[in-house]
Design a protein around this motif. Structure first.
Motif, PDB file in Angstrom:
ATOM      1  N   GLU A 162       2.851  -1.325  13.850  1.00  0.00           N
ATOM      2  CA  GLU A 162       3.919  -2.306  13.631  1.00  0.00           C
ATOM      3  C   GLU A 162       3.403  -3.485  12.806  1.00  0.00           C
ATOM      4  OE1 GLU A 162       6.197  -5.723  16.300  1.00  0.00           O
ATOM      5  OE2 GLU A 162       5.110  -4.104  17.300  1.00  0.00           O
ATOM      6  N   CYS A 163       2.236  -4.001  13.183  1.00  0.00           N
ATOM      7  CA  CYS A 163       1.667  -5.142  12.470  1.00  0.00           C
ATOM      8  C   CYS A 163       1.297  -4.786  11.030  1.00  0.00           C
ATOM      9  CB  CYS A 163       0.429  -5.659  13.200  1.00  0.00           C
ATOM     10  SG  CYS A 163       0.789  -6.472  14.781  1.00  0.00           S
ATOM     11  N   LYS A 164       0.832  -3.561  10.840  1.00  0.00           N
ATOM     12  CA  LYS A 164       0.466  -3.125   9.488  1.00  0.00           C
ATOM     13  C   LYS A 164       1.690  -3.097   8.574  1.00  0.00           C
ATOM     14  CE  LYS A 164      -1.446   0.806   6.914  1.00  0.00           C
ATOM     15  NZ  LYS A 164      -2.283  -0.025   6.018  1.00  0.00           N
ATOM     16  N   LEU A 165       2.810  -2.578   9.063  1.00  0.00           N
ATOM     17  CA  LEU A 165       4.026  -2.512   8.260  1.00  0.00           C
ATOM     18  C   LEU A 165       4.507  -3.909   7.874  1.00  0.00           C
ATOM     19  CD1 LEU A 165       5.969   0.307  10.157  1.00  0.00           C
ATOM     20  CD2 LEU A 165       4.869   0.477   7.911  1.00  0.00           C
ATOM     21  N   ILE A 166       4.470  -4.829   8.823  1.00  0.00           N
ATOM     22  CA  ILE A 166       4.891  -6.202   8.543  1.00  0.00           C
ATOM     23  C   ILE A 166       3.956  -6.841   7.516  1.00  0.00           C
ATOM     24  CG2 ILE A 166       5.189  -8.499   9.537  1.00  0.00           C
ATOM     25  CD1 ILE A 166       5.977  -7.112  12.169  1.00  0.00           C
ATOM     26  N   TYR A 167       2.654  -6.638   7.708  1.00  0.00           N
ATOM     27  CA  TYR A 167       1.660  -7.218   6.808  1.00  0.00           C
ATOM     28  C   TYR A 167       1.828  -6.706   5.376  1.00  0.00           C
ATOM     29  CZ  TYR A 167      -2.958  -7.687   4.579  1.00  0.00           C
ATOM     30  OH  TYR A 167      -3.973  -7.949   3.703  1.00  0.00           O
ATOM     31  N   GLU A 168       1.937  -5.391   5.225  1.00  0.00           N
ATOM     32  CA  GLU A 168       2.055  -4.817   3.880  1.00  0.00           C
ATOM     33  C   GLU A 168       3.333  -5.293   3.201  1.00  0.00           C
ATOM     34  OE1 GLU A 168      -0.143  -3.273   2.235  1.00  0.00           O
ATOM     35  OE2 GLU A 168      -1.602  -2.764   3.782  1.00  0.00           O
ATOM     36  N   ASP A 169       4.399  -5.450   3.963  1.00  0.00           N
ATOM     37  CA  ASP A 169       5.657  -5.943   3.407  1.00  0.00           C
ATOM     38  C   ASP A 169       5.519  -7.388   2.946  1.00  0.00           C
ATOM     39  OD1 ASP A 169       8.505  -5.643   2.840  1.00  0.00           O
ATOM     40  OD2 ASP A 169       8.836  -6.983   4.547  1.00  0.00           O
ATOM     41  N   GLU A 170       4.910  -8.226   3.784  1.00  0.00           N
ATOM     42  CA  GLU A 170       4.706  -9.638   3.434  1.00  0.00           C
ATOM     43  C   GLU A 170       3.778  -9.763   2.221  1.00  0.00           C
ATOM     44  OE1 GLU A 170       6.111 -12.250   4.659  1.00  0.00           O
ATOM     45  OE2 GLU A 170       6.512 -12.057   6.798  1.00  0.00           O
ATOM     46  N   LEU A 171       2.702  -8.983   2.214  1.00  0.00           N
ATOM     47  CA  LEU A 171       1.738  -9.060   1.119  1.00  0.00           C
ATOM     48  C   LEU A 171       2.359  -8.597  -0.190  1.00  0.00           C
ATOM     49  CD1 LEU A 171      -1.136  -9.635   0.152  1.00  0.00           C
ATOM     50  CD2 LEU A 171      -1.754  -7.294   0.806  1.00  0.00           C
ATOM     51  N   ASN A 172       3.158  -7.544  -0.138  1.00  0.00           N
ATOM     52  CA  ASN A 172       3.796  -7.032  -1.348  1.00  0.00           C
ATOM     53  C   ASN A 172       4.711  -8.089  -1.962  1.00  0.00           C
ATOM     54  OD1 ASN A 172       4.500  -4.816  -3.225  1.00  0.00           O
ATOM     55  ND2 ASN A 172       6.503  -4.966  -2.258  1.00  0.00           N
ATOM     56  N   ARG A 173       5.471  -8.786  -1.140  1.00  0.00           N
ATOM     57  CA  ARG A 173       6.354  -9.831  -1.660  1.00  0.00           C
ATOM     58  C   ARG A 173       5.547 -10.972  -2.277  1.00  0.00           C
ATOM     59  NH1 ARG A 173       9.790  -8.789   2.878  1.00  0.00           N
ATOM     60  NH2 ARG A 173       8.827 -10.467   4.077  1.00  0.00           N
ATOM     61  N   ALA A 174       4.439 -11.346  -1.628  1.00  0.00           N
ATOM     62  CA  ALA A 174       3.607 -12.434  -2.154  1.00  0.00           C
ATOM     63  C   ALA A 174       2.985 -12.051  -3.490  1.00  0.00           C
ATOM     64  CB  ALA A 174       2.514 -12.784  -1.140  1.00  0.00           C
ATOM     65  N   LEU A 175       2.503 -10.817  -3.608  1.00  0.00           N
ATOM     66  CA  LEU A 175       1.898 -10.362  -4.855  1.00  0.00           C
ATOM     67  C   LEU A 175       2.911 -10.303  -5.983  1.00  0.00           C
ATOM     68  CD1 LEU A 175      -0.411  -7.497  -3.509  1.00  0.00           C
ATOM     69  CD2 LEU A 175      -1.142  -9.706  -4.439  1.00  0.00           C
ATOM     70  N   GLN A 176       4.148  -9.924  -5.665  1.00  0.00           N
ATOM     71  CA  GLN A 176       5.191  -9.880  -6.680  1.00  0.00           C
ATOM     72  C   GLN A 176       5.567 -11.276  -7.163  1.00  0.00           C
ATOM     73  OE1 GLN A 176       8.390  -7.666  -4.846  1.00  0.00           O
ATOM     74  NE2 GLN A 176       7.580  -5.691  -5.499  1.00  0.00           N
ATOM     75  N   GLU A 177       5.499 -12.250  -6.263  1.00  0.00           N
ATOM     76  CA  GLU A 177       5.870 -13.620  -6.614  1.00  0.00           C
ATOM     77  C   GLU A 177       4.738 -14.347  -7.319  1.00  0.00           C
ATOM     78  OE1 GLU A 177       7.878 -17.159  -7.089  1.00  0.00           O
ATOM     79  OE2 GLU A 177       8.634 -15.146  -6.614  1.00  0.00           O
ATOM     80  N   ASP A 178       3.508 -13.924  -7.073  1.00  0.00           N
ATOM     81  CA  ASP A 178       2.357 -14.603  -7.642  1.00  0.00           C
ATOM     82  C   ASP A 178       2.319 -14.393  -9.154  1.00  0.00           C
ATOM     83  OD1 ASP A 178       0.163 -16.241  -7.255  1.00  0.00           O
ATOM     84  OD2 ASP A 178      -1.251 -14.587  -7.158  1.00  0.00           O
ATOM     85  N   GLY A 179       1.702 -15.333  -9.857  1.00  0.00           N
ATOM     86  CA  GLY A 179       1.529 -15.166 -11.287  1.00  0.00           C
ATOM     87  C   GLY A 179       2.289 -16.199 -12.083  1.00  0.00           C
ATOM     88  N   SER A 180       2.301 -15.995 -13.374  1.00  0.00           N
ATOM     89  CA  SER A 180       2.976 -16.896 -14.311  1.00  0.00           C
ATOM     90  C   SER A 180       3.741 -16.052 -15.307  1.00  0.00           C
ATOM     91  CB  SER A 180       1.937 -17.776 -15.027  1.00  0.00           C
ATOM     92  OG  SER A 180       2.565 -18.672 -15.906  1.00  0.00           O
ATOM     93  N   PRO A 181       4.972 -15.653 -14.961  1.00  0.00           N
ATOM     94  CA  PRO A 181       5.722 -14.740 -15.820  1.00  0.00           C
ATOM     95  C   PRO A 181       5.960 -15.311 -17.215  1.00  0.00           C
ATOM     96  CG  PRO A 181       6.763 -14.969 -13.663  1.00  0.00           C
ATOM     97  CD  PRO A 181       5.709 -16.024 -13.751  1.00  0.00           C
ATOM     98  N   ALA A 182       5.939 -14.410 -18.194  1.00  0.00           N
ATOM     99  CA  ALA A 182       6.220 -14.790 -19.566  1.00  0.00           C
ATOM    100  C   ALA A 182       7.494 -14.088 -20.025  1.00  0.00           C
ATOM    101  CB  ALA A 182       5.041 -14.410 -20.475  1.00  0.00           C
TER     102      ALA A 182
END
Length: 242
Positions: A209-229
């Motif tokens: 259960e914790c792994k699923l929540i973690y991977e979901d949270e991390l995926n959203r953070a990685l998608q938001e991170d960066g400086s889009p051009a």
């Protein structure tokens, strides 16, 4: 009556390592932690930070600096920390990789350098040839990284600069009163990730259960991170045979 707001948006500031540990333990049903439980959690948090280095580039850890070129010197060294050695680039420590670099001459004109692989560098026939560098090769070791330039700077290039962007390692958790070296958008997945790591040791029935929540949270953070051009899409033109 009008609603009253805090007027601040700095929650992650002052959110200490102890707070992160407490939040993560509570997510797996454990409260009032102390002693070895705190030590175990801090160790897991540091391990998770290392694992994040395998998840891609973290843009809040990107910085830039410069190297002063020396006549006849092709290899420049930067160390993991000040206790490991003296870096060639002043006060550049904790470097994990070099992302891109330019050669800046005395007229402040920048020319991009091409990053090449070890095999490509090895294939160069005369590595001692001097001139204006056009390529660089990065080696990543346990306690340092090295940048090897080709061509090797000569007398006329001495005193010029290599300006580069590099990615730093996430700092260790350290004292429980410290704040985490993590940007605000990664705070949710940091707590979820530590809860997942702790569940493997303290609450294995909740690990999946914790792994699923973690991977979901991390995926959203990685998608938001960066400086889009801006992205420009050109139509594909097809010329049939006549």
């Amino acid at each position: 009556m009008a609603n009253t707001t805090s007027g601040t948006s700095t929650f992650e500031k002052g959110f200490s390592i102890a707070d992160i540990v407490e939040e993560s333990y509570e997510r797996i049903g454990i409260q009032g932690v102390s002693g070895y439980q705190l030590k175990s959690a801090r160790r897991s948090l540091n391990i998770m930070f290392q694992e994040w280095g395998n998840r891609g580039l973290h843009y809040w850890e990107v910085a830039n600096n410069s190297i002063t070129l020396v006549n006849g010197k092709a290899v420049y060294t930067m160390f993991r920390s000040t206790t490991d050695g003296t870096s060639d680039a002043t006060a550049v420590y904790g470097v994990d990789d070099v992302l891109e670099a330019v050669n800046r001459n005395a007229s402040n004109v920048d020319v991009s350098l091409t990053k090449i692989s070890r095999s490509e560098y090895q294939a160069l026939s005369n590595k001692t040839s001097t001139g204006t560098p056009s390529q660089y090769f990065v080696q990543r070791f346990i306690d340092k990284i090295t940048i090897t330039l080709y061509l090797t700077p000569g007398d006329t290039q001495a005193g010029n600069f290599i300006y580069f962007y590099y990615v730093k390692r996430i700092q260790d958790a350290g004292k429980y009163t410290n704040e985490a070296d993590v940007v605000n958008r990664f705070v949710p997945c940091m707590c979820a990730g530590l809860a997942y790591y702790l569940s493997m040791k303290k609450a294995p029935q909740r690990t999946q259960e914790c792994k699923l929540i973690y991977e979901d949270e991390l995926n959203r953070a990685l998608q938001e991170d960066g400086s889009p051009a801006s992205v420009y899409i050109s139509p594909k033109t097809y010329y049939p045979e006549i």
